[in-house]
Design a protein around this motif. Structure first.
Motif, PDB file in Angstrom:
ATOM      1  N   ASP A 182      48.833  23.315   5.749  1.00 40.82           N
ATOM      2  CA  ASP A 182      49.213  22.529   4.576  1.00 40.82           C
ATOM      3  C   ASP A 182      50.297  23.221   3.757  1.00 40.82           C
ATOM      4  OD1 ASP A 182      47.503  20.462   5.162  1.00 40.82           O
ATOM      5  OD2 ASP A 182      45.905  21.135   3.822  1.00 40.82           O
ATOM      6  N   VAL A 183      50.108  24.499   3.498  1.00 38.19           N
ATOM      7  CA  VAL A 183      51.100  25.249   2.716  1.00 38.19           C
ATOM      8  C   VAL A 183      52.423  25.319   3.481  1.00 38.19           C
ATOM      9  CG1 VAL A 183      51.687  27.510   1.777  1.00 38.19           C
ATOM     10  CG2 VAL A 183      49.384  26.581   1.441  1.00 38.19           C
ATOM     11  N   THR A 184      52.333  25.598   4.765  1.00 40.92           N
ATOM     12  CA  THR A 184      53.549  25.686   5.586  1.00 40.92           C
ATOM     13  C   THR A 184      54.341  24.400   5.506  1.00 40.92           C
ATOM     14  OG1 THR A 184      52.466  27.213   7.132  1.00 40.92           O
ATOM     15  CG2 THR A 184      54.445  26.086   7.910  1.00 40.92           C
ATOM     16  N   GLY A 214      51.595  10.386  -0.780  1.00 44.09           N
ATOM     17  CA  GLY A 214      52.763  11.246  -0.616  1.00 44.09           C
ATOM     18  C   GLY A 214      52.468  12.447   0.259  1.00 44.09           C
ATOM     19  N   LEU A 215      51.329  13.091   0.008  1.00 45.37           N
ATOM     20  CA  LEU A 215      50.948  14.232   0.837  1.00 45.37           C
ATOM     21  C   LEU A 215      50.695  13.790   2.271  1.00 45.37           C
ATOM     22  CD1 LEU A 215      48.588  16.283  -1.526  1.00 45.37           C
ATOM     23  CD2 LEU A 215      50.952  16.784  -0.897  1.00 45.37           C
ATOM     24  N   GLY A 216      50.186  12.564   2.432  1.00 42.30           N
ATOM     25  CA  GLY A 216      49.975  12.050   3.782  1.00 42.30           C
ATOM     26  C   GLY A 216      51.279  11.952   4.550  1.00 42.30           C
ATOM     27  N   ILE A 217      52.340  11.521   3.884  1.00 39.60           N
ATOM     28  CA  ILE A 217      53.663  11.466   4.518  1.00 39.60           C
ATOM     29  C   ILE A 217      54.122  12.870   4.897  1.00 39.60           C
ATOM     30  CG2 ILE A 217      56.112  11.017   4.066  1.00 39.60           C
ATOM     31  CD1 ILE A 217      55.189   8.594   2.388  1.00 39.60           C
ATOM     32  N   LEU A 218      53.862  13.836   4.039  1.00 40.55           N
ATOM     33  CA  LEU A 218      54.259  15.211   4.323  1.00 40.55           C
ATOM     34  C   LEU A 218      53.346  15.883   5.341  1.00 40.55           C
ATOM     35  CD1 LEU A 218      55.092  16.503   0.723  1.00 40.55           C
ATOM     36  CD2 LEU A 218      56.515  15.205   2.313  1.00 40.55           C
ATOM     37  N   GLY A 219      52.223  15.245   5.659  1.00 36.07           N
ATOM     38  CA  GLY A 219      51.288  15.828   6.609  1.00 36.07           C
ATOM     39  C   GLY A 219      50.381  16.867   6.000  1.00 36.07           C
ATOM     40  N   VAL A 220      50.113  16.723   4.688  1.00 38.74           N
ATOM     41  CA  VAL A 220      49.298  17.685   3.949  1.00 38.74           C
ATOM     42  C   VAL A 220      48.025  17.003   3.472  1.00 38.74           C
ATOM     43  CG1 VAL A 220      49.218  19.168   1.899  1.00 38.74           C
ATOM     44  CG2 VAL A 220      51.343  18.951   3.218  1.00 38.74           C
TER      45      VAL A 220
END
Length: 581
Positions: free
Chosen positions: A417-419, A568-574
């Motif tokens: 997630d951080v990466t 939004g985090l879902g789009i980023l894969g987080v």
């Protein structure tokens, strides 16, 4: 629900009405009329450039158009103020109830809030990573993998039909080098001393591959000439490397739809077919290229080659597709590969390359333009270097890989997630500094923490509300009395929420997923500011003792923030945080 789209439609309708009334001439093109947030929020909620872009074709003064448009807009209850500024910009203030409607839309639509149909199901191929199958993925590949995967998710969210694709570069000389390197590790597994000559891959990651080869074939390949084992070892090593690469990608949460082998193009007639297509268009010829720029003429030996007339499609110079010895150049299979994509029916192609591929952009775009008759656009995104630090000191290289830091090392040190989030905190074409200490800091300066902290705080409030017996399910919150939200800090959050659908479309239109990360940081900032104001003003606290109506209205607001952060985090894969430890 996209308020900016809705208000732009109102502006266009108003302009059309002015035409019907004779206040504006007929035949004006409204395509360049925009509605967007003003540069200074003090000027209003939204601004339109309509008068400025229409003045010249209408042969009117911008202020005259703006004043007529303002009067027309004020007839709509959604617009409370319409003011002309400067030479003809028009600033608007909208009804608070209109803004509050964003909360109801977010609660009703849930994870689909902000999802757009702008893509209209267009088929888009996003090719990314595509590292040579000669070793584990390194930190440079990590950035390309995150960027490509987030871009694919963004385009999907915006209504495109997306295919994630990995091009396996298994047709070149580098895979022969891999086979020879693995053979030395195979000899090592058989009890012999490996000869890791200059030019071979020295990394320890090949030791288990050599052992696996011994487990499969025993000592049957020892003391045999290269001609007897090269092909077998090449296929074995490539398969093992791709298995490692798939595992590396999985550790980062990246899953490809298609793995396409370069080797499959050779001997299949597909390279020849692609060049025949270009030849039929008059774009293949025998010729001699001028010497490269900066190279002395006496160091240049002209030779006739088979060339692609790429300058007809925007390139700086024509490109060779066949060497003087009759072999294909590196460019030829790349042309065939993209021709294959065009034939598969994609409406748009996107390639994500490393920064060292900058010189490849124009020739590849020229090839796709020629092969598709200009119908299939190709966007090439270059990912700049990632500089690794720890406590402000350069991070040392990996011994296992030989000379680079691997993707897996980065993920193991700071989590997927951080990466992923940090890799999207800069635009792809800007260098990125990745400090392993700073990305784990719990401070506002660490964007991934700042956004996740907002998510965790909201979930904490929801848990406390449930413990207090307050219904906070989305269906109940949808019926909350949102008129109770009136403070400027609350409205600032609402207005930032309203930007989400517009942001999605802008980011998707420009192929820039980093915009999502930037937006989430800004949204988290508005939320944290509201939280902090509640420390001084009890009426802004989310749980209002003895006032369930006010509590539900405030929780409806922050639940909407949670919905957008999660999307939004879902789009980023987080994965959004529900608590911080």
């Amino acid at each position: 629900m996209n308020l900016f789209t809705d208000i732009r439609a109102l502006v266009i309708d108003s302009l059309t009405a002015l035409q019907s009334e004779g206040a504006l001439p007929k035949g004006l093109d409204f395509a360049n009329v925009t509605v967007e947030p003003p540069r200074d929020a003090a000027h209003g909620d939204m601004a339109t450039n309509a008068a400025m872009v229409l003045a010249k074709p209408a042969k009117m003064k911008p202020r005259d158009i703006a004043e007529a448009l303002a009067a027309k807009l004020l007839q709509d209850t959604r617009v409370e103020v319409a003011e002309v500024a400067g030479p003809g910009f028009l600033n608007m203030r909208l009804s608070p109830d209109l803004w509050r409607g964003v909360i109801g839309a977010a609660l009703a639509q849930g994870s689909d809030f902000g999802r757009s149909g702008m893509g209209q199901g267009r088929k888009v191929n996003v090719e990314f990573v595509s590292a040579n199958p000669t070793g584990p993925l390194h930190v440079g590949h990590t950035r390309g993998a995150v960027f490509g995967d987030a871009l694919a998710a963004l385009l999907d969210f915006a209504g495109h039909d997306v295919t994630r694709e990995y091009y396996i570069n298994d047709g070149g000389a580098q895979v022969d080098v891999l086979a020879r390197s693995v053979y030395e590790r195979y000899r090592e597994a058989c009890g012999l001393t490996p000869d890791i000559a200059e030019g071979l891959y020295p990394g320890d990651y090949l030791v288990p591959v050599g052992q696996a080869l011994k487990d499969k074939v025993g000592d049957s390949l020892l003391d045999k000439g290269e001609q007897f084992w090269l092909e077998e070892v090449r296929e074995f090593a490539t398969e093992k490397m791709m298995q490692m690469i798939r595992e590396d990608l999985a550790s980062l949460g990246v899953e490809m739809d298609v793995f396409f082998s370069e080797k499959s193009l050779y001997g299949s007639g597909r390279i020849e077919a692609a060049l025949e297509e270009l030849d039929a268009k008059g774009l293949i010829y025998e010729g001699t290229l001028p010497p490269p720029k900066g190279k002395p003429d006496d160091d240049w030996e002209p030779r006739e080659q088979t060339l692609f007339k790429s300058t007809d499609h925007g390139d700086d110079v024509d490109r060779p597709v066949k060497k003087s010895d009759g072999g294909w150049t590196y460019f030829a299979p790349d042309i065939a590969y993209h021709y294959d994509k065009v034939q598969r029916g994609f409406d748009e192609l996107i390639d994500v390359f490393g920064a060292d591929h900058g010189g490849y952009v124009k020739r590849m775009k020229a090839a796709v333009s020629a092969l598709s008759d200009g119908k299939v656009p190709l966007d090439i995104k270059l990912c700049q270097l990632v500089r690794l630090f720890k406590d402000d000191q350069p991070f040392k290289m990996s011994k296992r890989a030989g000379n680079f830091v691997t993707l897996r090392e980065v993920v193991d040190l700071v989590s997927p997630d951080v990466t992923r989030f940090v890799m999207l905190t800069r635009k792809n074409d800007a260098p990125l500094d990745f400090d392993f200490s700073k990305v784990l800091e719990q401070s506002k300066d660490n964007p991934v923490f700042y956004v996740q902290y907002a998510s965790a705080r909201i979930h904490s409030v929801l848990r406390k509300a449930r413990d207090a017996g307050i219904a906070v399910d989305d269906a109940t919150l949808t019926d909350a009395d949102l008129s109770l939200l009136a403070h400027e800090a609350e409205m600032a959050v609402v207005k930032k929420l309203a930007e989400w659908p517009r942001l999605v479309e802008i980011a998707a239109r420009t192929n820039e997923p980093h915009r999502v990360a930037f937006y989430l940081y800004e949204l988290a900032g508005e939320f944290h500011a509201l939280w902090n104001r509640g420390n001084d003003l009890p009426e802004l606290r989310f749980l209002q003792e003895g006032d369930s109506a006010a509590t539900q209205a405030k929780i409806a607001l922050i639940r909407s923030v949670s919905i957008v952060i999660s999307a939004g985090l879902g789009i980023l894969g987080v994965t959004p945080a529900e608590e911080m430890r």
